[in-house]
Design an enzyme around this catalytic site. Structure first.
Site, PDB file in Angstrom:
ATOM      1  N   SER A 153      10.254  32.386 -65.908  1.00 10.01           N
ATOM      2  CA  SER A 153      10.509  30.824 -65.832  1.00 10.01           C
ATOM      3  C   SER A 153      11.326  30.595 -67.242  1.00 10.01           C
ATOM      4  O   SER A 153      10.628  30.700 -68.227  1.00 10.01           O
ATOM      5  CB  SER A 153       9.257  29.981 -65.711  1.00 10.01           C
ATOM      6  N   LYS A 195       8.413  37.971 -52.730  1.00 11.82           N
ATOM      7  CA  LYS A 195       8.815  36.687 -53.246  1.00 11.82           C
ATOM      8  C   LYS A 195       9.428  36.071 -52.009  1.00 11.82           C
ATOM      9  O   LYS A 195      10.264  36.626 -51.263  1.00 11.82           O
ATOM     10  CB  LYS A 195       9.746  36.595 -54.400  1.00 11.82           C
ATOM     11  N   CYS A 206       6.760  33.420 -59.209  1.00 16.16           N
ATOM     12  CA  CYS A 206       7.820  32.434 -59.640  1.00 16.16           C
ATOM     13  C   CYS A 206       8.058  31.316 -58.859  1.00 16.16           C
ATOM     14  O   CYS A 206       7.054  30.283 -58.732  1.00 16.16           O
ATOM     15  CB  CYS A 206       8.948  33.138 -60.388  1.00 16.16           C
ATOM     16  N   TYR A 210      19.979  28.353 -57.613  1.00 16.42           N
ATOM     17  CA  TYR A 210      20.469  27.153 -58.288  1.00 16.42           C
ATOM     18  C   TYR A 210      20.493  27.487 -59.787  1.00 16.42           C
ATOM     19  O   TYR A 210      19.654  28.439 -60.176  1.00 16.42           O
ATOM     20  CB  TYR A 210      19.646  25.751 -58.140  1.00 16.42           C
ATOM     21  N   GLY A 265      31.223  30.272 -89.982  1.00 13.53           N
ATOM     22  CA  GLY A 265      31.841  29.518 -91.218  1.00 13.53           C
ATOM     23  C   GLY A 265      30.948  28.126 -91.230  1.00 13.53           C
ATOM     24  O   GLY A 265      30.331  27.641 -90.407  1.00 13.53           O
ATOM     25  N   GLU A 283       7.346  38.616 -63.646  1.00 13.29           N
ATOM     26  CA  GLU A 283       8.319  38.860 -62.736  1.00 13.29           C
ATOM     27  C   GLU A 283       9.094  40.024 -63.132  1.00 13.29           C
ATOM     28  O   GLU A 283       9.801  39.832 -64.165  1.00 13.29           O
ATOM     29  CB  GLU A 283       8.876  37.730 -62.077  1.00 13.29           C
TER      30      GLU A 283
END
Length: 567
Positions: A189, A113, A149, A119, A298, A41
């Site tokens: 994905s 798509k 997807c 989300y 560190g 994609e």
């Protein structure tokens, strides 16, 4: 038909580099007799292109890149790529997220798509217009149920697959009704722990439900701090997985529709996958930005900095990692010696810089202002901030990128020092719970066949070492307990009563942890009454936009108060 899945690692915005990579993999597939090559994609732009899609010059350059690709590819080879294309809709969004079929020097066909996720890490509805219809792509007598997807994730899902995101449309079932010979999904994905098993369950379910083979080509690599694992695969019509691409690396996978290969059952280990995802994320961040030559961090002698250092060394090589220990009067002996042993084991450059002069200077500078008060958190945090300033000075001076080492457990409840241990350009462990950090340490040693990370680092009680004899458990519950709560609250978004019921922990303890998480998040953004503010970290160092969800207890209390106040 011989179909190749080209699992590539594109770079966001690098149209020329992505074009060259697509051409290279397509020609390699052609040399090995492929009829059709499938790419992931939005492979032309890299995923997610985000605000680049708002730039008219970039959008024009994308279309020129697609046309150039079509002309440069072997004319007899069919190639499916992912790219944004103009929608032509005056009133809708300006682009489609498209899968394009290239052949004979031109774009021969395309599908768009349908389901545009908004989300978690996704924000596709902002840029793309969804497909109005589902249609098959017919090519050389083969009817292909090509989709993109998210379109595969809204089927009647099997047990064990998250069904929290649901849409009215089920693109795969609509394609199945049109009688395809096979399904092809192109994806970007992202990786998450256990994602391989979830994909397997989902694709098996689709195949068995509709009786068609399923090919999935997924992006690999890290972009904008999100890690993609690849995991491209082929399943036959009965759901059996017969082809498996490598995870966390580029791969070219072939499947001949006329053959009957044996089942492919890769042996997956969740901790090993997490390790490889973090290594890939670090490596790609350095290589794709092309700005920093070395990693700087560190070293405290603790587990978080040790694991981060080992991951960085694996990703970049020991010659590109610099570790710095910065002791003070409250540091334990092991803070320095364990750091030194780790650096020697990894073969990295090692420096020791005492922060005691800086602490003394701050004490003197603030003596009048702090007079009459008891030493506390302010004085403790001066140590962390002195270390942060020291590391940033080295970073600026020598052009090294500073890695911060805080884990997700500490970040979630605010057990970190702002402008101290939060300093850094990449927060490697910010989506890794503390208990997982220990699992990573054991995995790193097992993988190396020796104790790269000293056993003393693994076994000693964790401590921020901001005051004498300090231990994390002076302030926090044991990490096993804390992580059991955080996993359910932050990641799974479960309520207080559910967490108490599942863990058997004391309600007061659970409530206190939830309060700390909420308090930490409220510092970032206030919520209206009755809403709980949570925030999920995903990938490497990426803090996602705040997600608000209803807090049932708060809403019930609010309703009761309003009812009592109503005459």
């Amino acid at each position: 038909m011989n179909i190749a899945l080209a699992q590539i690692n594109p770079t966001i915005g690098d149209l020329e580099g992505n074009r060259a990579k697509i051409l290279d993999y397509a020609r390699r597939a052609d040399d090995r007799g492929a009829d059709l090559v499938v790419f992931p994609e939005l492979c032309v732009t890299g995923y997610p292109p985000e605000d680049l899609l708002e730039n008219p010059f970039f959008k024009d350059a994308v279309q020129r890149t697609v046309n150039h690709l079509a002309r440069a590819l072997p004319p007899h080879l069919g190639v499916i790529i992912g790219a944004p294309v103009p929608s032509g809709d005056r009133f809708g969004k300006p682009l489609h997220n498209a899968a394009l079929l290239l052949e004979n020097g031109a774009v021969q066909d395309r599908v768009y798509k349908t389901l545009l996720p908004t989300y978690d890490i996704f924000n596709e509805d902002r840029h793309f217009e969804p497909a109005e219809e589902r249609r098959l792509l017919e090519w050389r007598g083969v009817r292909i149920g090509l989709h993109v997807c998210e379109d595969m994730w809204n089927v009647h899902q099997p047990e064990g697959v998250d069904q929290s995101e649901r849409y009215e449309c089920d693109p795969v079932s609509e394609l199945a009704a049109l009688d395809p010979d096979l399904f092809v999904n192109i994806s970007a994905s992202p990786f998450s722990i256990g994602k391989h098993e979830v994909r397997t369950k989902l694709v098996e379910h689709i195949c068995r439900r509709h009786g068609r083979p399923f090919l999935l080509c997924n992006q690999v690599g890290a972009n904008t701090e999100i890690v993609y694992d690849g995991d491209s695969r082929v399943h036959t019509a009965d759901g059996t997985q017969v082809k498996c691409a490598a995870s966390f690396e580029e791969d070219l996978l072939f499947w001949d529709t006329e053959t009957s290969p044996t089942a492919c059952t890769p042996d997956r280990d969740k901790v090993a996958d997490l390790h490889d995802a973090l290594v890939l994320g670090i490596r790609d961040y350095y290589e794709k930005t092309g700005i920093f030559d070395k990693a700087l961090l560190g070293l405290s002698g603790g587990i978080d900095s040790a694991v981060t250092c080992a991951l960085a060394t694996e990703a970049l090589g020991p010659e590109r990692v610099v570790g710095v220990t910065m002791p003070s009067h409250v540091s334990s002996e092991g803070s320095v010696t364990d750091s030194e042993v780790l650096a020697k084991n990894l073969g990295i450059a090692f420096k020791e810089i005492s922060i005691e002069p800086a602490i003394d200077a701050f004490d003197e500078m603030l003596a009048d202002e702090f007079a009459g008060t008891k030493p506390g958190v302010a004085e403790e945090n001066l140590q962390s901030r002195a270390r942060g300033v020291t590391l940033m000075a080295l970073s600026n001076k020598f052009g090294h990128l500073l890695l911060s080492t805080g884990n997700k457990s500490e970040v979630a409840i605010g057990y970190v020092t702002l402008y101290g241990d939060t300093n850094g350009g990449v927060a490697v462990l910010s989506d890794v719970l503390k208990t997982r950090v220990y699992e990573l340490a054991h995995h790193i040693n097992e993988r190396a066949g020796t104790d790269v990370i000293p056993q003393n680092t693994i076994e000693k009680p964790p401590s921020a070492e901001l005051k004498e004899d300090q231990k994390d458990t002076d302030t926090l519950p044991p990490y096993e307990t804390l992580d059991a709560i955080l996993k359910r609250y932050v990641e799974e978004k479960k309520e207080l009563s559910t967490i108490v019921g599942e863990t058997g922990l004391d309600e007061g303890l659970v409530r206190d942890v939830l309060r700390q998480v909420d308090q930490n998040e409220y510092k970032r953004r206030q919520a209206p009454p009755g809403l709980r503010v949570t925030e999920k970290a995903f990938g490497i160092g990426r803090r996602m936009p705040i997600v608000m969800e209803w807090d049932r207890e708060a809403m019930e209390a609010l309703t009761a108060e309003e009812s009592a106040a109503t005459p």
